[in-house]
Scaffold this active site. Sequence first.
Site, PDB file in Angstrom:
ATOM      1  N   CYS A  93       2.305  36.341   7.827  1.00 27.41           N
ATOM      2  CA  CYS A  93       3.413  37.257   8.370  1.00 27.41           C
ATOM      3  C   CYS A  93       4.773  37.236   7.835  1.00 27.41           C
ATOM      4  O   CYS A  93       5.398  38.229   7.558  1.00 27.41           O
ATOM      5  CB  CYS A  93       3.078  37.274   9.893  1.00 27.41           C
ATOM      6  SG  CYS A  93       1.539  37.637  10.490  1.00 27.41           S
ATOM      7  N   GLU A 113      -1.083  31.798  15.116  1.00 28.63           N
ATOM      8  CA  GLU A 113      -2.336  31.022  14.619  1.00 28.63           C
ATOM      9  C   GLU A 113      -2.077  29.708  15.176  1.00 28.63           C
ATOM     10  O   GLU A 113      -1.137  28.991  15.251  1.00 28.63           O
ATOM     11  CB  GLU A 113      -2.612  31.001  13.187  1.00 28.63           C
ATOM     12  CG  GLU A 113      -2.947  32.445  13.027  1.00 28.63           C
ATOM     13  CD  GLU A 113      -3.258  32.778  11.339  1.00 28.63           C
ATOM     14  OE1 GLU A 113      -3.702  31.687  10.684  1.00 28.63           O
ATOM     15  OE2 GLU A 113      -2.976  33.754  11.075  1.00 28.63           O
ATOM     16  N   PHE A 135       1.520  39.453  18.894  1.00 26.24           N
ATOM     17  CA  PHE A 135       2.597  38.625  18.888  1.00 26.24           C
ATOM     18  C   PHE A 135       1.876  37.152  18.652  1.00 26.24           C
ATOM     19  O   PHE A 135       2.671  36.199  18.817  1.00 26.24           O
ATOM     20  CB  PHE A 135       3.763  38.542  19.867  1.00 26.24           C
ATOM     21  CG  PHE A 135       4.535  39.652  19.581  1.00 26.24           C
ATOM     22  CD1 PHE A 135       5.421  39.790  18.757  1.00 26.24           C
ATOM     23  CD2 PHE A 135       4.312  40.903  20.496  1.00 26.24           C
ATOM     24  CE1 PHE A 135       6.306  41.090  18.612  1.00 26.24           C
ATOM     25  CE2 PHE A 135       4.894  42.164  20.527  1.00 26.24           C
ATOM     26  CZ  PHE A 135       6.081  42.180  19.499  1.00 26.24           C
ATOM     27  N   VAL A 190      -6.627  38.540  13.873  1.00 25.41           N
ATOM     28  CA  VAL A 190      -5.981  39.392  15.050  1.00 25.41           C
ATOM     29  C   VAL A 190      -7.036  39.848  15.715  1.00 25.41           C
ATOM     30  O   VAL A 190      -7.254  39.692  16.887  1.00 25.41           O
ATOM     31  CB  VAL A 190      -4.673  39.990  14.514  1.00 25.41           C
ATOM     32  CG1 VAL A 190      -4.437  41.159  15.895  1.00 25.41           C
ATOM     33  CG2 VAL A 190      -3.667  39.578  13.980  1.00 25.41           C
ATOM     34  N   ARG A 213     -17.996  38.322   6.852  1.00 23.02           N
ATOM     35  CA  ARG A 213     -17.218  37.991   8.266  1.00 23.02           C
ATOM     36  C   ARG A 213     -18.042  38.550   9.614  1.00 23.02           C
ATOM     37  O   ARG A 213     -18.005  37.655  10.710  1.00 23.02           O
ATOM     38  CB  ARG A 213     -15.785  38.841   8.053  1.00 23.02           C
ATOM     39  CG  ARG A 213     -14.805  38.187   7.534  1.00 23.02           C
ATOM     40  CD  ARG A 213     -13.396  38.379   8.164  1.00 23.02           C
ATOM     41  NE  ARG A 213     -12.509  37.573   7.599  1.00 23.02           N
ATOM     42  CZ  ARG A 213     -11.193  37.441   7.717  1.00 23.02           C
ATOM     43  NH1 ARG A 213     -10.722  38.311   8.261  1.00 23.02           N
ATOM     44  NH2 ARG A 213     -10.464  36.592   7.204  1.00 23.02           N
ATOM     45  N   ASN A 220       9.990  39.022  14.191  1.00 25.94           N
ATOM     46  CA  ASN A 220       9.373  37.918  12.820  1.00 25.94           C
ATOM     47  C   ASN A 220      10.403  37.650  12.021  1.00 25.94           C
ATOM     48  O   ASN A 220      10.633  36.359  11.664  1.00 25.94           O
ATOM     49  CB  ASN A 220       8.096  38.534  12.067  1.00 25.94           C
ATOM     50  CG  ASN A 220       6.891  38.222  12.804  1.00 25.94           C
ATOM     51  OD1 ASN A 220       6.780  37.330  13.625  1.00 25.94           O
ATOM     52  ND2 ASN A 220       5.772  38.975  11.863  1.00 25.94           N
ATOM     53  N   GLY A 233     -10.599  40.346  11.552  1.00 27.84           N
ATOM     54  CA  GLY A 233      -9.728  39.148  11.240  1.00 27.84           C
ATOM     55  C   GLY A 233      -9.047  38.312  12.194  1.00 27.84           C
ATOM     56  O   GLY A 233      -9.673  37.957  13.228  1.00 27.84           O
TER      57      GLY A 233
END
Length: 480
Positions: free
Chosen positions: A272, A161, A158, A12, A38, A220, A10
């Site tokens: 997130c 995007e 960490f 990440v 994918r 976060n 995905g």
Amino acid sequence: MVKICCIGAGYVGGPTMAVIALKCPSIEVVVVDISATRIAAWNSDQLPIYEPGLDDVVKQCRGRNLFFSTDVEKHVCEADIIFVSVNTPTKTRGLGAGKAADLTYWESAARMIADVSKSDKIVVEKSTVPVKTAEAIEKILTHNSKGISYQILSNPEFLAEGTAIQDLFNPDRVLIGGRETPEGRKAVQALKEVYANWVPEDRIITTNLWSAELSKLAANAILAQRISSVNAISALCEATGANVSEVAYAVGKDSRIGPKFLNASVGFGGSCFQKDILNLVYICECNGLPEVATYWKQVIKINDYQKSRFVNRVVSSMFNTVSGKKIAVLGFAFKKDTGDTRETPAIDVCKGLLGDKAKISIYDPQVSADQIRRDLAMNKFDWDHPIHLQPTSPTAVKEVTVTWDAYEATKGAHGVCILTEWDEFKRLDYAKIYENMQKPAFIFDGRNVVNPEKLREIGFIVYSIGKPLDQWLKDMPAVV
Ligand SMILES: NC(=O)c1ccc[n+]([C@@H]2O[C@H](COP(=O)([O-])OP(=O)(O)OC[C@H]3O[C@@H](n4cnc5c(N)ncnc54)[C@H](O)[C@@H]3O)[C@@H](O)[C@H]2O)c1
Ligand SMILES: O=c1ccn([C@@H]2O[C@H](COP(=O)(O)OP(=O)(O)O[C@H]3O[C@H](CO)[C@@H](O)[C@H](O)[C@H]3O)[C@@H](O)[C@H]2O)c(=O)[nH]1
């Protein structure tokens, strides 16, 4: 040759492994996923995610020491280090629904590792997980271990995007948590050596497992808290005539506070922040800490308040109704430079406007019409479950059109809402847009990307988050 396998291709897994492959030519990296579409996209010229710089990195290593495959079991079996980067969405039903992390995908990955492994493994938690997950994973892996030794490490990611490649090339820190035993320390060292290929040693932090797991949720929560703090102040700015950009600049000049993450907006989105804070709230409740849970819950409440405040502002300033009016929405992604729409504030804003019977025309440079329709038809918290990855038949959202041009979207509109800070929205010909709109023509800037003074000179009535209000808007107060 060290072999790495990453489960989950995905946002990440894909970029992170591509960068490891680029920076460590002597390591073979295979990214596996249960989603054949994918994996096919990762093996094509049209990667499944839009991320600046990613194409280039993938092109350099794919077929050399970077591979994408659906043969999950084979590559897990062959790997020395297994990263698990599957989705950990909010539970939608059962115990903890709407708050707790759903670890179904994680657990099934762990069970599969236990089933197919024939040699010792280092298993790395890359997904964001509740603190103490490693203990549960250890139990699954060692329950029927057939004499195989597993070391579990927590190595939260960490990256943000839109800047993923830059963040991976030059991380503020890499965090590795492991067991404080000789075997645990050896595993930490092995992972440290992978990152040491390009990350300076003083940026590789090692901790115990629980600190690493909790640091991710805490980071976060604290980042999102800054946004809710400045958004709360933005409401007060509008009530008093202060300007939130000036306030944020002045506040951020204090070196103890710093200037980053103080941009007022229509609200934070992304897969997130909300999910991880809800998870933190749930963990606090489970640990008998209701006051701490309430404290963090407020960060989300302010975010919801900011989105509904924006919708109310649009409706109230347009004579308290948008029924039958065309509203152009510029930007649907949760931030610029990504096509990701998970938890984007645009979903809530559009739903709010549709609830008031507006006709919406949406333009985003990276989000497809199908994706937008799916998002608007989806239930809360369903967005990050794998069914979402399958093409579903979208429920017709009749009053929504999607265009591939900002000028087309705004033609004949009564109002324009800017919901993503794409750079191109700063450079639009707003005089031309004004010409083609109904009058009075409104602009509601949810990202503070346009210059309100210049647009007022053209003739627009302008609302910018946290900025001094037009007389028109003062005369049409929004009821929250
Ligand atoms: N998106 C981000 O910017 C970001 C940043 C840091 C951390 N995280 C965390 O990383 C994790 C992954 O996030 P993402 O955005 O990459 O999610 P994603 O939904 O984009 O990718 C997860 C992938 O895992 C696959 N998958 C699920 N179960 C599987 C299984 N059993 N075997 C093989 N594949 C399986 C899914 O098909 C999907 O392609 C989450 O825990 C998230 O919180 C995300
Ligand atoms: O001053 C700001 C900064 C951000 N945002 C919004 O906040 C959301 C999240 O932005 P950002 O944090 O840049 O993107 P993400 O990709 O969600 O990254 C966050 O979430 C990731 C997943 O856990 C972490 O890895 C990252 O460190 C963390 O920044 C977006 O809607 C932004 O528009 C604001 O409204 N104001």
